[in-house]
Write an enzyme that holds these catalytic residues in place. Sequence first.
Site, PDB file in Angstrom:
ATOM      1  N   SER A 165       0.826  -1.204   0.000  1.00 23.76           N
ATOM      2  CA  SER A 165       0.000   0.000   0.000  1.00 23.76           C
ATOM      3  C   SER A 165       0.859   1.252   0.000  1.00 23.76           C
ATOM      4  O   SER A 165       0.508   2.261  -0.607  1.00 23.76           O
ATOM      5  CB  SER A 165      -0.969  -0.002   1.184  1.00 23.76           C
ATOM      6  N   GLU A 166       2.030   1.200   0.694  1.00 21.57           N
ATOM      7  CA  GLU A 166       2.955   2.323   0.639  1.00 21.57           C
ATOM      8  C   GLU A 166       4.395   1.857   0.763  1.00 21.57           C
ATOM      9  O   GLU A 166       4.678   0.848   1.429  1.00 21.57           O
ATOM     10  CB  GLU A 166       2.664   3.335   1.754  1.00 21.57           C
ATOM     11  N   THR A 167       5.273   2.598   0.107  1.00 19.03           N
ATOM     12  CA  THR A 167       6.715   2.448   0.240  1.00 19.03           C
ATOM     13  C   THR A 167       7.271   3.811   0.611  1.00 19.03           C
ATOM     14  O   THR A 167       6.899   4.823   0.001  1.00 19.03           O
ATOM     15  CB  THR A 167       7.343   1.966  -1.077  1.00 19.03           C
TER      16      THR A 167
END
Length: 305
Positions: A45-47
């Site tokens: 979902s996020e990096t």
Amino acid sequence: MSRRYAIYDVFTDTRLAGNPLAVVFDADDLDDSAMQRIAGEFNLSETVFVKTPENRAHSARLRIFTPCRELPFAGHPTVGAAIAIAEAAESDRAGPRDLVSVLEENVGPVRCAVRLGDREAAFAEFDVPRKSTRLDGAFDRQALADAFSLKPGQIGFENHVPSLWSAGVAFVMVPVHDLAAAIAVEFDPTLWERCAPFAEGRLASAYLYCRGGVNHNARFHTRMFAPDMGIVEDPATGAAVAALSGAIHFFDKLVDGHHPYLIEQGVEMGRPSHIHLHLDVSGGAITSARIGGEAVRIASGMLDL
């Protein structure tokens, strides 16, 4: 060149629960395109990319990417990155210790407190950098119900009605009648795109909430859907909790004082997450908001690029 990375499960003390986050260190030489492509490769979902801070008194400059776009602010990358940076800096020390850091994000500087100990999971809490504000938005209850495979009567509870809030990232707050309704949701991204507003230049994401939870300590049970970010469903969303703080204060008419909340998310995905929200209210307004949670490292390695 090679650069370090680590993967943390955030808003949990248990591996393979919570929201997974990729943390890429030594990212000063990566441009926007490279960071976006790497985020797509991880497909989480996020990096978050850790760069040298512009202000030397700060701990790091962070850039946060979903598989599709960059975010100015997000909660689980803030918690996870704060812990990852602290653990890397304190790797040669043992025993409980508390640290304070400032992380530079596109939304502005974010103050974080980190507690490291003898357990594998660490805890971090940050001051919400931007007060949640209500944005203009009108919502058709039938259209919302259709997008979530619910009945119109299941949308809303008490005096809570659908509303649009942002503390850096815009979310449509969709109150649902009870836990059974929240669990029964089947999200249709096509129908959502027909009824969701554009806010701050993007299609707003959906954040469903109801009182209570599977965990008897939870004050709210939540779910988040963000087709515009390339996220089918998110197991924990700190930026949405930051936005939710405004809705809680507005609809529940909080009295002056301190208000702690435990918010659960990700239960339906088999990745339960627990997000701590603390609100301080004075003179009828929120004077401070803090979001925190635990995180545990699940993997580390090197990117060969």
